[in-house]
Design an enzyme around this catalytic site. Structure first.
Site, PDB file in Angstrom:
ATOM      1  N   GLU A 271       0.772  -1.180   0.006  1.00 36.77           N
ATOM      2  CA  GLU A 271      -0.048   0.137  -0.025  1.00 36.77           C
ATOM      3  C   GLU A 271       0.818   1.292  -0.028  1.00 36.77           C
ATOM      4  OE1 GLU A 271      -2.826  -0.554   3.108  1.00 36.77           O
ATOM      5  OE2 GLU A 271      -3.964  -2.086   2.265  1.00 36.77           O
TER       6      GLU A 271
ATOM      7  N   GLU B  77      -6.067  -7.970  -0.461  1.00 39.84           N
ATOM      8  CA  GLU B  77      -6.731  -7.807   0.768  1.00 39.84           C
ATOM      9  C   GLU B  77      -8.050  -7.341   0.490  1.00 39.84           C
ATOM     10  OE1 GLU B  77      -4.873  -4.989   3.570  1.00 39.84           O
ATOM     11  OE2 GLU B  77      -2.922  -5.873   3.245  1.00 39.84           O
TER      12      GLU B  77
HETATM   13  O1  IFM Z   1      -4.628  -3.532   8.713  1.00 37.72           O
HETATM   14  C1  IFM Z   1      -4.386  -2.875   7.580  1.00 37.72           C
HETATM   15  C2  IFM Z   1      -3.305  -3.599   6.747  1.00 37.72           C
HETATM   16  O2  IFM Z   1      -2.185  -3.350   7.666  1.00 37.72           O
HETATM   17  C3  IFM Z   1      -3.293  -2.824   5.354  1.00 37.72           C
HETATM   18  N1  IFM Z   1      -4.404  -2.791   4.832  1.00 37.72           N
HETATM   19  C4  IFM Z   1      -5.669  -2.398   5.557  1.00 37.72           C
HETATM   20  C5  IFM Z   1      -5.760  -3.277   6.518  1.00 37.72           C
HETATM   21  C6  IFM Z   1      -7.026  -2.680   7.247  1.00 37.72           C
HETATM   22  O3  IFM Z   1      -7.168  -1.295   7.664  1.00 37.72           O
END
Ligand code: IFM
Length: 453
Positions: A183, A367
């Site tokens: 990210e 994710e």
């Molecule tokens: O927990 C985070 C993760 O570290 C990165 N992506 C989003 C998740 C939820 O906020």
């Protein structure tokens, strides 16, 4: 306390199952669960160095209750049990991250115990038939590097590439896939413009430099990994579907701007070697001199591209200062993060990313998941519904020709949700942070049944 009545589906049956099963997805589709190092391992163990998150958590008001990742889920000691949980759910892969500050406590010098830990972990995955999907950097910048300017200086991408070489030499022969950075938008914009994450800066110039240096780190790491013969390299970007808050032209412009900063800046740089014009117009005055010469490095080929998706945003204009964008709350139901539930945004972003940026390059949802409280008397139905709706979007995108090859659940375990601490529970598995007891939730059990079919 009485339990809530279970929701019924369109036929009137109680919904405790996913509406899809493994065989509804193409042969070879990869189902994975994700975590990250600082959020679960227990940073106090194994000789890890201090990170900028440890410092951030010490500043009053920055992290809920001043919590940090010192113990987290104690995965450092309990990893065999956690890998068993992934295997027993029927998942194919585990998306984990390496902690820079565990492997190099001062950001430079290797800690052999840190490398040994990941060596055991990767072997543990392979012994259980799980494919290791590695991310090199999921936000725990060694404090020593943070004090030298962190992501706003050119040295940091170069040091991360050193980490890539070290990891490649030790683990590279056994990794299924590797991405340099989780990210980039969060590493750069959320942490240096909004200041919500470590180091907590709120400065457009710092954010612009970080938006460039994070991309440079991505490119330098890909080169370093390739030089060591590591295969199947990718990128993992988070995306939020941007909508105008109302039907005014100003809100439409605000949504486009948000979309550009969030969803187009890094894909444009990584896949095409260009920054989007509308965003460059605002950021270029703050970019480091000679930035354009880095674009070739930043746009190394990737073998796959990952999207982390959770929600949409409704945008409107906010004042005269660029980027003058603010989001307004969406309609309920919201997740425990206060995020609107917008599964159709995932389908739209998958299609748009394939059409405009990635073409035939394999895509992964790297994710997706929901923060939702879980108690024994409170079934895990909202999480099942959330995941179900997003997986249906993924399936529809595949049917439309999007080359989506896998889907990753965030997260395996309840864990340290950064500035919000431990009470935002994203796990398929509940963690009691007093006893470290793991308890699979209804979503985990439903997932195991869906994957067995
Ligand atoms: O927990 C985070 C993760 O570290 C990165 N992506 C989003 C998740 C939820 O906020």
């Amino acid at each position: 306390m009485r339990s809530r009545p279970r929701r019924l589906d369109r036929t009137g049956a109680a919904m405790t199952e996913f509406s899809w099963k493994r065989s509804d997805f193409p042969e070879g589709f990869v189902f994975a669960a994700a975590t990250s190092a600082y959020q679960i391992e227990g940073h106090a163990f194994g000789g890890a160095g201090r990170t900028h998150w440890d410092r951030f958590a010490e500043i009053p008001g920055k992290v809920a209750r001043g919590e940090n990742g010192a113990v987290a889920c104690d995965h450092y000691h309990r990893w065999p049990e956690d890998l068993d949980l992934i295997r027993d759910a029927g998942l194919d892969a585990y998306r984990f991250s390496t902690s820079w500050a565990r492997i190099m406590p001062d950001g430079v010098t290797v800690n052999p115990d840190g490398l040994d830990f990941y060596d055991r972990l990767v072997d543990g995955m392979l012994e259980r038939g799980l494919r290791p999907m590695a991310t090199l950097y999921h936000w725990e910048l060694p404090e020593a590097l943070s004090l030298r300017g962190g992501w706003t200086v050119r040295e940091i991408p170069e040091r991360l590439a050193d980490l890539a070489t070290v990891v490649a030499r030790r683990l590279g022969d056994r990794l299924y896939s590797t991405a340099p950075i989780n990210e980039p938008w969060c590493v750069a914009w959320l942490s240096h413009y909004h200041g919500d994450h470590a180091p907590g800066t709120t400065d457009l110039g710092a954010a612009a430099r970080a938006m460039h240096y994070v991309g440079l780190a991505h490119g330098l790491c890909l080169s370093a990994l390739r030089a060591e013969g590591v295969a199947n390299l990718g990128a993992v970007c988070n995306m939020e579907y941007a909508l105008p808050a109302d039907d005014s032209a100003d809100s439409e412009t605000a949504a486009q701007l948000y979309d550009g900063i969030y969803n187009r800046w890094f894909p444009g740089a990584f896949l095409q070697g260009v920054y989007p014009d509308d965003i460059l117009a605002g950021l270029e005055p703050h970019l480091p001199e000679g930035w354009a010469r880095d674009m070739e490095v930043i746009s190394q080929p990737v073998d796959w591209f990952g999207i982390n998706y959770y929600t949409c945003r409704r945008l409107r204009q906010d004042g005269p200062v660029w980027p003058h964008v603010i989001d307004v709350p969406g309609p309920p139901p919201l997740t425990d993060m206060g995020w609107e539930i917008a599964p159709e945004g995932l389908g739209r972003l998958l299609r748009r990313t394939a059409r405009d940026f990635t073409g035939d390059t394999p895509l992964f949802v790297t994710e997706n998941g929901m923060a939702s409280p879980h108690y024994d008397d409170r079934p895990d139905q909202p999480r099942i519904d959330y995941l179900d709706a997003h997986l249906r979007q993924a399936r529809d995108a595949i049917a439309d020709g999007v080359p989506l090859r896998g889907y990753t659940f965030w997260s395996l375990l309840d864990n340290f949700e950064w500035a919000l601490g431990y009470d935002k529970r994203f796990g398929l598995v509940h963690v009691d942070f007093e006893t470290q007891t793991r308890t699979p939730k209804a979503s985990y059990r439903a997932l195991a049944r869906a994957l067995a079919d």
